[in-house]
Scaffold this active site. Structure first.
Site, PDB file in Angstrom:
ATOM      1  N   THR A  52       0.876  -1.140   0.159  1.00 56.94           N
ATOM      2  CA  THR A  52      -0.097  -0.096   0.065  1.00 56.94           C
ATOM      3  C   THR A  52       0.878   1.244   0.120  1.00 56.94           C
ATOM      4  O   THR A  52       1.935   1.167   0.539  1.00 56.94           O
ATOM      5  CB  THR A  52      -1.015   0.255   1.110  1.00 56.94           C
ATOM      6  OG1 THR A  52      -1.698   1.198   1.270  1.00 56.94           O
ATOM      7  CG2 THR A  52      -0.173  -0.124   2.646  1.00 56.94           C
ATOM      8  N   SER A  72      -1.545   3.325  10.668  1.00 56.85           N
ATOM      9  CA  SER A  72      -2.448   2.495  11.315  1.00 56.85           C
ATOM     10  C   SER A  72      -1.784   1.257  11.672  1.00 56.85           C
ATOM     11  O   SER A  72      -0.874   1.007  10.638  1.00 56.85           O
ATOM     12  CB  SER A  72      -3.869   2.266  10.541  1.00 56.85           C
ATOM     13  OG  SER A  72      -3.521   1.448   9.549  1.00 56.85           O
ATOM     14  N   TYR A  84      -3.059  -1.513  10.616  1.00 55.11           N
ATOM     15  CA  TYR A  84      -3.163  -2.339   9.481  1.00 55.11           C
ATOM     16  C   TYR A  84      -1.986  -1.957   8.355  1.00 55.11           C
ATOM     17  O   TYR A  84      -1.408  -2.577   7.781  1.00 55.11           O
ATOM     18  CB  TYR A  84      -4.534  -1.865   8.513  1.00 55.11           C
ATOM     19  CG  TYR A  84      -4.447  -1.947   7.213  1.00 55.11           C
ATOM     20  CD1 TYR A  84      -4.214  -3.212   6.380  1.00 55.11           C
ATOM     21  CD2 TYR A  84      -4.401  -0.690   6.360  1.00 55.11           C
ATOM     22  CE1 TYR A  84      -4.093  -3.236   4.913  1.00 55.11           C
ATOM     23  CE2 TYR A  84      -4.262  -0.751   4.945  1.00 55.11           C
ATOM     24  CZ  TYR A  84      -4.191  -2.155   4.119  1.00 55.11           C
ATOM     25  OH  TYR A  84      -3.697  -2.292   2.878  1.00 55.11           O
ATOM     26  N   HIS A  85      -1.752  -0.420   8.223  1.00 52.34           N
ATOM     27  CA  HIS A  85      -0.671  -0.281   7.309  1.00 52.34           C
ATOM     28  C   HIS A  85       0.808  -0.642   7.837  1.00 52.34           C
ATOM     29  O   HIS A  85       1.257  -1.095   6.988  1.00 52.34           O
ATOM     30  CB  HIS A  85      -0.828   1.297   7.190  1.00 52.34           C
ATOM     31  CG  HIS A  85      -1.595   1.955   6.222  1.00 52.34           C
ATOM     32  ND1 HIS A  85      -3.051   2.535   6.863  1.00 52.34           N
ATOM     33  CD2 HIS A  85      -1.912   2.063   4.853  1.00 52.34           C
ATOM     34  CE1 HIS A  85      -3.705   2.927   5.906  1.00 52.34           C
ATOM     35  NE2 HIS A  85      -3.211   2.857   4.802  1.00 52.34           N
ATOM     36  N   LYS A 115       1.559  -4.305   6.672  1.00 53.42           N
ATOM     37  CA  LYS A 115       2.206  -4.323   5.036  1.00 53.42           C
ATOM     38  C   LYS A 115       3.636  -3.837   5.150  1.00 53.42           C
ATOM     39  O   LYS A 115       4.169  -4.400   4.367  1.00 53.42           O
ATOM     40  CB  LYS A 115       1.382  -3.364   4.222  1.00 53.42           C
ATOM     41  CG  LYS A 115      -0.042  -3.393   4.049  1.00 53.42           C
ATOM     42  CD  LYS A 115      -0.573  -4.560   3.631  1.00 53.42           C
ATOM     43  CE  LYS A 115      -1.322  -4.321   2.383  1.00 53.42           C
ATOM     44  NZ  LYS A 115      -1.982  -5.617   1.806  1.00 53.42           N
TER      45      LYS A 115
HETATM   46  P1  NAD Z   1     -11.199  -7.380   0.536  1.00 54.86           P
HETATM   47  O1  NAD Z   1     -11.380  -7.329   1.944  1.00 54.86           O
HETATM   48  O2  NAD Z   1     -12.280  -7.034  -0.534  1.00 54.86           O
HETATM   49  O3  NAD Z   1     -10.456  -8.671   0.120  1.00 54.86           O
HETATM   50  C1  NAD Z   1      -9.635  -9.649   0.753  1.00 54.86           C
HETATM   51  C2  NAD Z   1      -9.979 -10.734   0.524  1.00 54.86           C
HETATM   52  O4  NAD Z   1      -9.021 -11.598   1.148  1.00 54.86           O
HETATM   53  C3  NAD Z   1     -11.415 -11.142   1.028  1.00 54.86           C
HETATM   54  O5  NAD Z   1     -12.325 -11.939   0.398  1.00 54.86           O
HETATM   55  C4  NAD Z   1     -10.932 -12.188   2.219  1.00 54.86           C
HETATM   56  O6  NAD Z   1     -12.008 -13.093   2.844  1.00 54.86           O
HETATM   57  C5  NAD Z   1      -9.623 -12.559   2.062  1.00 54.86           C
HETATM   58  N1  NAD Z   1      -8.556 -13.104   3.023  1.00 54.86           N
HETATM   59  C6  NAD Z   1      -8.133 -12.165   3.976  1.00 54.86           C
HETATM   60  N2  NAD Z   1      -7.515 -12.994   4.949  1.00 54.86           N
HETATM   61  C7  NAD Z   1      -7.461 -14.145   4.434  1.00 54.86           C
HETATM   62  C8  NAD Z   1      -6.678 -15.260   4.777  1.00 54.86           C
HETATM   63  N3  NAD Z   1      -5.886 -15.220   5.870  1.00 54.86           N
HETATM   64  N4  NAD Z   1      -6.729 -16.266   4.018  1.00 54.86           N
HETATM   65  C9  NAD Z   1      -7.441 -16.453   2.975  1.00 54.86           C
HETATM   66  N5  NAD Z   1      -8.365 -15.198   2.377  1.00 54.86           N
HETATM   67  C10 NAD Z   1      -8.229 -14.244   3.159  1.00 54.86           C
HETATM   68  O7  NAD Z   1      -9.991  -6.204   0.084  1.00 54.86           O
HETATM   69  P2  NAD Z   1      -9.584  -5.496  -1.168  1.00 54.86           P
HETATM   70  O8  NAD Z   1     -10.064  -4.151  -1.017  1.00 54.86           O
HETATM   71  O9  NAD Z   1      -9.787  -6.442  -2.367  1.00 54.86           O
HETATM   72  O10 NAD Z   1      -7.947  -5.300  -0.973  1.00 54.86           O
HETATM   73  C11 NAD Z   1      -6.980  -6.481  -1.320  1.00 54.86           C
HETATM   74  C12 NAD Z   1      -5.571  -6.124  -1.146  1.00 54.86           C
HETATM   75  O11 NAD Z   1      -5.233  -4.734  -1.889  1.00 54.86           O
HETATM   76  C13 NAD Z   1      -5.474  -6.098   0.427  1.00 54.86           C
HETATM   77  O12 NAD Z   1      -3.991  -6.528   0.732  1.00 54.86           O
HETATM   78  C14 NAD Z   1      -5.338  -4.507   0.464  1.00 54.86           C
HETATM   79  O13 NAD Z   1      -4.198  -4.360   1.503  1.00 54.86           O
HETATM   80  C15 NAD Z   1      -4.856  -3.960  -0.796  1.00 54.86           C
HETATM   81  N6  NAD Z   1      -5.297  -2.754  -1.094  1.00 54.86           N
HETATM   82  C16 NAD Z   1      -6.512  -2.411  -1.327  1.00 54.86           C
HETATM   83  C17 NAD Z   1      -6.979  -1.142  -1.680  1.00 54.86           C
HETATM   84  C18 NAD Z   1      -8.360  -0.633  -1.929  1.00 54.86           C
HETATM   85  O14 NAD Z   1      -8.484   0.631  -1.863  1.00 54.86           O
HETATM   86  N7  NAD Z   1      -9.376  -1.597  -1.515  1.00 54.86           N
HETATM   87  C19 NAD Z   1      -5.953  -0.121  -1.740  1.00 54.86           C
HETATM   88  C20 NAD Z   1      -4.452  -0.520  -1.840  1.00 54.86           C
HETATM   89  C21 NAD Z   1      -4.152  -1.993  -1.391  1.00 54.86           C
HETATM   90  N1  USQ Z   2     -11.206  10.186   4.665  1.00 58.67           N
HETATM   91  C1  USQ Z   2     -12.204  11.158   4.797  1.00 58.67           C
HETATM   92  N2  USQ Z   2     -13.562  10.796   4.508  1.00 58.67           N
HETATM   93  C2  USQ Z   2     -14.033   9.485   4.702  1.00 58.67           C
HETATM   94  C3  USQ Z   2     -13.261   8.434   4.626  1.00 58.67           C
HETATM   95  C4  USQ Z   2     -11.684   8.521   4.630  1.00 58.67           C
HETATM   96  O1  USQ Z   2     -11.840  12.248   4.767  1.00 58.67           O
HETATM   97  O2  USQ Z   2     -15.334   9.343   4.595  1.00 58.67           O
HETATM   98  C5  USQ Z   2      -9.981  10.148   4.543  1.00 58.67           C
HETATM   99  C6  USQ Z   2      -9.078   9.594   5.535  1.00 58.67           C
HETATM  100  O3  USQ Z   2      -8.814  10.112   6.833  1.00 58.67           O
HETATM  101  C7  USQ Z   2      -7.752   9.449   4.889  1.00 58.67           C
HETATM  102  C8  USQ Z   2      -7.893   9.249   3.429  1.00 58.67           C
HETATM  103  O4  USQ Z   2      -9.411   9.796   3.296  1.00 58.67           O
HETATM  104  O5  USQ Z   2      -6.835  10.669   5.119  1.00 58.67           O
HETATM  105  C9  USQ Z   2      -8.050   7.935   2.938  1.00 58.67           C
HETATM  106  O6  USQ Z   2      -8.625   7.028   3.891  1.00 58.67           O
HETATM  107  P1  USQ Z   2      -9.517   5.775   3.090  1.00 58.67           P
HETATM  108  O7  USQ Z   2     -10.546   5.287   4.123  1.00 58.67           O
HETATM  109  O8  USQ Z   2     -10.004   6.095   1.801  1.00 58.67           O
HETATM  110  O9  USQ Z   2      -8.150   4.925   2.792  1.00 58.67           O
HETATM  111  P2  USQ Z   2      -7.154   4.123   3.472  1.00 58.67           P
HETATM  112  O10 USQ Z   2      -7.689   3.968   5.139  1.00 58.67           O
HETATM  113  O11 USQ Z   2      -5.875   4.896   3.375  1.00 58.67           O
HETATM  114  O12 USQ Z   2      -7.235   2.585   3.111  1.00 58.67           O
HETATM  115  C10 USQ Z   2      -7.500   2.340   1.735  1.00 58.67           C
HETATM  116  C11 USQ Z   2      -7.825   0.881   1.800  1.00 58.67           C
HETATM  117  C12 USQ Z   2      -6.326  -0.094   2.095  1.00 58.67           C
HETATM  118  C13 USQ Z   2      -5.399   0.646   1.252  1.00 58.67           C
HETATM  119  C14 USQ Z   2      -5.028   2.264   1.265  1.00 58.67           C
HETATM  120  C15 USQ Z   2      -4.258   2.719   0.153  1.00 58.67           C
HETATM  121  O13 USQ Z   2      -8.589   0.484   2.744  1.00 58.67           O
HETATM  122  O14 USQ Z   2      -6.501  -1.336   1.981  1.00 58.67           O
HETATM  123  O15 USQ Z   2      -3.875  -0.024   1.898  1.00 58.67           O
HETATM  124  O16 USQ Z   2      -6.611   2.662   1.000  1.00 58.67           O
HETATM  125  S1  USQ Z   2      -3.313   4.077   0.687  1.00 58.67           S
HETATM  126  O17 USQ Z   2      -4.470   5.010   1.212  1.00 58.67           O
HETATM  127  O18 USQ Z   2      -2.561   4.722  -0.319  1.00 58.67           O
HETATM  128  O19 USQ Z   2      -2.654   3.506   1.958  1.00 58.67           O
END
Ligand code: NAD
Ligand code: USQ
Length: 382
Positions: free
Chosen positions: A144, A179, A181-182, A185
């Site tokens: 991420t 966070s 979470y972050h 990664k």
């Molecule tokens: P999502 O929650 O929609 O999908 C993740 C999937 O992984 C789910 O279906 C879940 O059941 C499965 N999963 C989780 N843990 C598991 C495990 N231990 N074994 C098997 N399956 C498991 O998430 P997403 O939005 O599709 O994100 C996918 C990936 O991309 C994540 O790693 C996330 O960090 C990364 N990512 C997402 C975004 C975003 O904006 N959605 C942005 C940047 C990075």
């Molecule tokens: N934010 C708002 N209003 C909202 C929701 C979010 O102002 O209603 C702000 C947050 O405070 C933050 C920014 O928008 O500053 C991004 O938040 P987000 O919830 O859109 O994204 P984030 O928490 O960063 O996480 C998402 C995905 C995660 C991925 C990440 C990419 O859930 O899986 O890793 O985006 S990145 O942001 O580049 O780290």
């Protein structure tokens, strides 16, 4: 190519699995379906009604004649993972299978621990499985952009050259994630980098920005193939949430000043980036990092774009600033590099051209499914 998509029932994974299948690859999906369980336990639901995974895959086969293998299980369970890798024998693994919400990881100690154990152990297991069962396999791991945080200098793609006391070295770019979470990664990136170095594994870490949109050529082909679209305060991301808020007449929830700047990309570019990474694999022992986003916006800029597009189609859109539930900079320098995927052929979808079709129209079509009590954020960082 035989490609195993871990997390293939999720938002990015489902779109990727169908795209790769249509492009002629043999695709397997691994998923524990735990994300559906987390939604249930929080009482939230995707805006779009997603079908059970078996039915989704069956419908894909009916429409295209292409099969997708399904392995339901948790990659933290090593014997399940070993068995799956032996049976599928992948050329490449695309790893999306993690807990991916920052707010979820900040709910309390249990959720922070769950997030880090799930993500770090799952990735470590994959590294061991590759070493022992398919050492030539290319690992494409979703990282991420948030690993870098918001430093006051340009963000490079994974590495930075540093001069110190007359000496120079190329080192991993400093990480300041926002966070638990972050942070998970970041821990993954270090583990993968180390495994590449000691075992000669080939890996690409895709530091992805915030993904938006729900439209892809494959998932829009039939209602049973529709992708998830999260809008709640835990799993919903900024732009997806704003569009759904606009559709139901809820003020757009800008957290704090709204000067938070991030990288964003359309989900159609996510799947194309994966294809590019797979077609150009990392070398043996190489830990390659690409920054995977196409455009940078401030949160206020996004809100203003949604307001503009919404008003053009007759929606009443209002922007409000609510107290920021997160601890983060609300005004800061942000300039991240993203040339490596472009150099390999990525042609981005621009938000200004796709906001309506990729997102707003879906939000309007399914707006009756919105649970308004899930819109305001309930998790705080403090
Ligand atoms: P999502 O929650 O929609 O999908 C993740 C999937 O992984 C789910 O279906 C879940 O059941 C499965 N999963 C989780 N843990 C598991 C495990 N231990 N074994 C098997 N399956 C498991 O998430 P997403 O939005 O599709 O994100 C996918 C990936 O991309 C994540 O790693 C996330 O960090 C990364 N990512 C997402 C975004 C975003 O904006 N959605 C942005 C940047 C990075
Ligand atoms: N934010 C708002 N209003 C909202 C929701 C979010 O102002 O209603 C702000 C947050 O405070 C933050 C920014 O928008 O500053 C991004 O938040 P987000 O919830 O859109 O994204 P984030 O928490 O960063 O996480 C998402 C995905 C995660 C991925 C990440 C990419 O859930 O899986 O890793 O985006 S990145 O942001 O580049 O780290």
């Amino acid at each position: 190519m035989r490609v195993l998509v871990v997390g293939g029932d999720g938002y990015c994974g489902w779109a990727t699995a169908l795209y790769l299948s249509e492009r002629g690859n043999d695709v397997g999906i691994v998923d524990s379906l735990v994300r559906r369980h987390w939604d249930l336990s929080l009482g939230v639901d995707t805006l779009t009604p997603i079908a059970p995974i078996g039915r989704r895959i069956e419908r894909w086969k009916e429409l295209t004649g292409r099969s997708i293998d399904l392995f339901v299980g948790d990659i933290c369970n090593y014997s399940f993972l070993e068995d799956t890798i032996r049976r599928f024998a992948p050329d490449a693994i695309v790893h999306y299978g993690e807990q991916r919400s920052a707010p979820y990881s900040m709910i309390d100690r249990e959720h922070a621990v769950l997030t880090q154990v799930n993500n770090v152990v799952g990735t470590l297991n994959l590294l061991y499985a590759i070493r022992d069962l398919c050492p030539e396999c290319h690992l494409v791991k979703l990282g991420t952009m948030g690993e870098y945080g918001t430093p006051n200098i340009d963000i490079e793609e994974g590495y930075i050259t540093i001069q110190h006391n007359g000496r120079e070295d190329r080192m991993p770019y400093p990480k300041q994630p926002g966070s638990f979470y972050h942070l998970s990664k970041v821990h993954d990136s270090h583990n993968i980098h180390f495994a590449c170095k000691i075992w000669g594994i080939r890996a690409t870490d895709l530091n992805q920005g915030v993904v938006y949109g729900v439209l892809t050529d494959q998932t829009s082909r039939d209602e049973l193939l529709i992708n998830r679209l999260d809008y709640d305060g835990v799993f919903g991301t900024a732009l997806n949430r704003f569009c759904i808020q606009a559709a139901i007449g809820h003020p757009l929830t800008v957290y704090g000043k709204g000067g938070q700047r991030r990288g964003f990309l359309d989900i159609r570019d996510t799947i194309r980036c994966i294809e590019i990474a797979l077609a150009n694999p990392a070398e043996k022992g190489e830990f390659r990092v690409f920054n995977q986003f196409t455009e940078q916006f401030d949160i206020m800029e996004l809100a203003a774009m949604v307001e503009h597009v919404g008003k053009e189609i007759g929606l009443k859109v209002e922007i409000c600033h609510i107290e920021n539930p997160r601890v983060e900079k609300e005004e800061h320098y942000y300039n991240a590099k993203n040339t490596r995927l472009h150099d390999l052929g990525l042609k981005p979808h621009l938000l200004s051209e796709s906001l309506l079709d990729s997102l707003v129209h879906f939000a309007i079509r399914y707006k009756d499914r919105v649970d308004k009590s899930q819109i305001l954020p309930q998790v705080t960082w403090r």
